[in-house]
Design an enzyme around this catalytic site. Structure first.
Site, mmCIF file in Angstrom:
data_model
loop_
_atom_site.group_PDB
_atom_site.id
_atom_site.type_symbol
_atom_site.label_atom_id
_atom_site.label_comp_id
_atom_site.label_asym_id
_atom_site.label_seq_id
_atom_site.Cartn_x
_atom_site.Cartn_y
_atom_site.Cartn_z
ATOM 1 N N HIS A 138 0.037 1.345 9.831
ATOM 2 C CA HIS A 138 -1.193 1.951 9.327
ATOM 3 C C HIS A 138 -1.970 2.597 10.467
ATOM 4 C CE1 HIS A 138 -0.181 -1.768 7.070
ATOM 5 N NE2 HIS A 138 -0.264 -0.944 6.044
ATOM 6 N N ASP A 153 -1.690 -8.420 1.157
ATOM 7 C CA ASP A 153 -0.486 -8.456 0.325
ATOM 8 C C ASP A 153 -0.063 -9.889 0.036
ATOM 9 O OD1 ASP A 153 0.713 -5.522 0.101
ATOM 10 O OD2 ASP A 153 -0.079 -5.733 2.119
ATOM 11 N N HIS A 206 3.620 4.992 2.716
ATOM 12 C CA HIS A 206 4.837 4.687 3.484
ATOM 13 C C HIS A 206 6.085 5.282 2.826
ATOM 14 C CE1 HIS A 206 2.301 1.974 5.700
ATOM 15 N NE2 HIS A 206 2.033 1.278 4.611
ATOM 16 N N GLY A 213 0.820 -1.201 0.000
ATOM 17 C CA GLY A 213 0.000 0.000 0.000
ATOM 18 C C GLY A 213 0.854 1.250 0.000
ATOM 19 N N SER A 214 0.345 2.323 -0.609
ATOM 20 C CA SER A 214 1.023 3.616 -0.543
ATOM 21 C C SER A 214 0.825 4.234 0.837
ATOM 22 C CB SER A 214 0.473 4.540 -1.628
ATOM 23 O OG SER A 214 0.838 4.055 -2.899
#
Lengths: 330, 330
Positions: free
Chosen positions: B218, B109, B56, B53-54
């Site tokens: 997150h 993921d 990070h 996921g974006s």
């Protein structure tokens, strides 16, 4: 104030000790105080010393190393280092080839660096200084006479450091610094403040729907306050001021999009997406782009755009090898 | 929500386009979607592909380049990339020497990478994966079965990338990845949340005097919530968990102090000041220290400590030359 610190009075000392413990190969602290120097210096070069208030990490102690600075004298948070500490730094790194002081244009810094330079000159040390004043946001400010020195300082230090590392003469190194300063312009904006530990509360107040255009790196007032707007519009406003200050038309430039601290890379990249398009539309060619926190204001949310006009010499110096804790260039 | 963005729906695409415009020498986007690859790849090596996921940044698209990753497939903010995009990435970088997938342990993921690997294997591509799960904070979590993959991922990618760049076989590269994973442990804490643009509000609430120990990247729950305390005490708590998980006594280690985003270097250095002392007192020798935002959670204020046990092979791989947008090693 909620920060990862211990006692407020220990912030600067613990920070500096922690930095030295992290990067002993790059940074050594002098016993006399908070003066940071390269432990192994290239003695066949002009020495570069900078200094300034803490709170802008990695600026600029993080740029001590090959191809950049030989010493950095950190003051307390947002406070100039004292003349005696600057003087100690000059004395330790002096190798007879000259010490050039890289001074950001804040009244306290300029005064203290000039005093230190006088003290060193009395000892027979060859010393001179340049003043970095890249911020086009305000002509004078609460902290300065004339323009402020902000994130473009990184680019000036990179250029000047490379010139010094090449073995150039004192006059040539100073000329490279002045050339970089003459060609770099910066302007920023912020949407949330930072808190100096000793103050214990945010440096300014700003509404949930507001933005400060032209903010300084200590949270000092900028050009004006406006309602928050889309990123692309903010880029347009900042670029308009930068591009109207000196002529960038047809030139190659280095772009530095600097985070004030809390603004994440995600947003810097979004900023760059539009910025790159605008520069292309204006016949300005991007040679190299830097995105990140190069000169921060602790946890302030904001960013600045710096443009550096390049010629062949500046491109070569910009690309030259550098090895420091916060910036490495192959 | 006050961020430097335009429309919320465009955040990921504009971010990725802005990143590619900033670093065209390092990153190319495929026409099929948000799949990022090295434009000039060393074809005499095993290929490494990661994704996640974006939110990070610079993790881990910022580590595409020489000595690290060959491709990164970013999903939406805090959302796994889809199997078809991962599959497209594998196909493009495949050179017959094998594609190793570097997967952080989150249920979505792992599932999507395994599906993509099956699709690629059906095409006759040699593909395998490793799962990075360095976080000692929680055994299972809202996002995972087993431990989460967090900032130690940077160290695993550095080690594995160096091994691949050396021309090692597929089996040797996978073994290096597994060795790094077996020897790295991480734990973090946070004091303020981040806001995913699509959500529009902070991911969690936390009091002005509170800290979440063991936070996930997150903002998902950690080990427990406590009253805010001095930095040194937080370091002690995190280190106790890390050091009790595997035996570090007498070993050399790499230290990574990672900012979650808004926590400035000033505070990371203060953290390192005590951390270095504690490790010394426990007969653990620091070989190299990294401080900065290596795998962030947008503007979350927090940090994590990662320790990687080293031997001669891992030291050599850690020090090997790397050149990426966010990390360069001479």
């Amino acid at each position: 104030m909620k920060k990862f610190i211990n006692a407020v009075a220990d912030v600067e000392n613990e920070m500096i000790q922690g930095m030295v413990k992290a990067y002993p190969q790059y940074i050594k602290k002098l016993d006399c105080g908070n003066v940071l120097v390269r432990p192994q210096r290239n003695e066949n070069k002009v020495m570069l010393l900078s200094g300034g208030g803490s709170g802008h990490e990695p600026g600029h102690a993080g740029y001590i190393g090959e191809g950049m600075l030989d010493a950095y004298v950190p003051g307390a948070v947002f406070t100039s280092p004292t003349p005696d500490m600057i003087y100690e730094g000059i004395k330790v790194i002096d190798n007879g080839k000259g010490v050039l002081l890289m001074v950001m244009n804040y009244t306290g810094d300029v005064m203290n660096f000039e005093m230190a330079a006088e003290m060193a000159a009395e000892d027979g040390i060859k010393v001179d200084h340049v003043i970095i004043n890249d911020d086009v946001a305000v002509k004078d400010s609460t902290w300065t006479t004339g323009r402020r020195g902000v994130a473009g300082t990184f680019l000036v230090n990179k250029i000047t450091g490379a010139k010094a590392e090449s073995g150039a003469s004192f006059e040539e190194v100073k000329a490279a610094a002045e050339k970089a300063i003459a060609n770099v312009r910066t302007m920023g904006a912020a949407i949330s403040p930072c808190t100096a530990p000793a103050a214990g509360r945010p440096g300014f107040e700003i509404g949930d729907d507001e933005i400060e255009i032209g903010i300084g790196v200590h949270g000092e007032p900028g050009t004006y306050r406006d309602k928050m707007m889309p990123a692309d519009k903010i880029v347009d406003i900042l670029l308009e001021r930068i591009l109207s200050d000196i002529d960038f038309n047809g030139r190659e430039v280095a772009v530095l999009i600097n985070s004030s601290g809390a603004t994440p890379l995600m947003e810097l990249y979004i900023i760059n997406n539009h910025l790159a398009d605008v520069l292309a539309s204006k016949n300005i060619k991007i040679y190299k782009t830097f995105c990140g926190g190069f000169m921060t204001s602790m946890e302030m949310a904001g960013f600045s755009i710096s443009l550096l006009r390049l010629d062949d010499e500046l491109k070569e110096l910009l690309d030259a090898r550098a090895s420091t804790p916060a910036f490495t260039c192959l």
